[in-house]
Enzyme design. Sequence first.
Site, short mmCIF file in Angstrom:
data_model
loop_
_atom_site.label_atom_id
_atom_site.label_comp_id
_atom_site.label_asym_id
_atom_site.label_seq_id
_atom_site.Cartn_x
_atom_site.Cartn_y
_atom_site.Cartn_z
N ASP A 157 -5.16 5.03 6.10
CA ASP A 157 -5.11 5.44 4.70
C ASP A 157 -5.38 4.27 3.75
O ASP A 157 -5.94 4.44 2.67
CB ASP A 157 -3.73 6.01 4.34
CG ASP A 157 -3.12 6.92 5.37
OD1 ASP A 157 -3.45 6.78 6.56
OD2 ASP A 157 -2.27 7.74 4.99
N ALA A 158 -4.96 3.09 4.19
CA ALA A 158 -5.10 1.90 3.35
C ALA A 158 -6.54 1.63 2.98
O ALA A 158 -6.82 1.00 1.94
CB ALA A 158 -4.51 0.69 4.08
#
Length: 368
Positions: A157-158
């Site tokens: 997700d980062a």
Amino acid sequence: MMKKILLTVLLIGAMKSVNAQSPQKDEVLDAMKRVADWQILHFRDDYTGRGAHHPLHWVNGAFYVGLAKYAEIAGTDDYYNWLKNIGTEHEWMLHKRKYHADDHAVGRMYFALYEKYGDKSMIEPTIEQFKYMTYHPATTSLDWPSPYHHDRWSWCDALFMSPPVWVKVYNETGDQRYLDFLMKEFKATTDFLFDEDESLYYRDQSYMDKEDNGTKIFWGRGNGWVFAGLAQILSDLDPKSEEYAYFLAIYKKMAARLLELQTEKGHWAMSLLGAEFYPTPETSGSSFFTYGLAWGVNNGILKGKKYEKAVIKAWNAMASYITEEGMLGYVQPIGAAPGQAFPDKTQLYGAGAFLSAGYEVYKLVGDK
């Protein structure tokens, strides 16, 4: 209860009727307006049972990304003004954790407003924080159980939350250190989490040795975060650069695999390799995939009718899950793995993903 059952029946009926007929520009714009207006009206609602999130929280930041795109084509500055009020109220600061990628997501909105208004005070705090990080980079391990692993991009997700902001800072300052930081960290994460055989990302290390119904676990929204992030990064890099070529190669691999994994109904499963076990649509990850694929078609990267058909089919599916009031349904709650989604449940990042998708679909159908 009866209302929920009726809503479910209606949405399932819509799922069955989705086709590849291209929408009109005004239909796309209308769907975007309905979702944007409903989400703004319900911006401070509690979706988790733990209270509304801080305005600079990543959940809201992901919504701002899509809303800023919609603001470009909405025909009014109302949405820009709403976003500008958020920035002004919080003095254009990022959220509280200096290194955590999630807390950088709001920086995308700040740069969108800077590009609109030219007020450098909107981005100065972000640049200053990233400058500090280049001089004091985190050196922790990407291993999931290790201490302070969130100080680096140890979860997929980062790659949506932070890297696109680094490109913006690099382009604004011209300082190579920002691009070097981005490349070093993105490559480390990709080397760690990207499965070359499947052309997909594990959510984090903890899922590498697990299976779900006999399949590898590649979370739909997790890969949606990555794919949408790649499209944004590529949008802001020099197409002739080595860095662009690096990201483009990953993007193309993922795009080809996503084309294979799209369901007949138009969405992508919450577990990308386990559609038969997760038949329920999920609109946040699917909207991010729609955005990324539409961006590739619009920019001449994804060639051939097969990609365009996949985009239109996906968009029609996503639009069919909007309730009469304007809420985007079937958004999986906050999580890190395949789970459940419901026709009467939503989250702000789902609306943000939908608006991002609409922005590119609007351009796509407008060229016809």
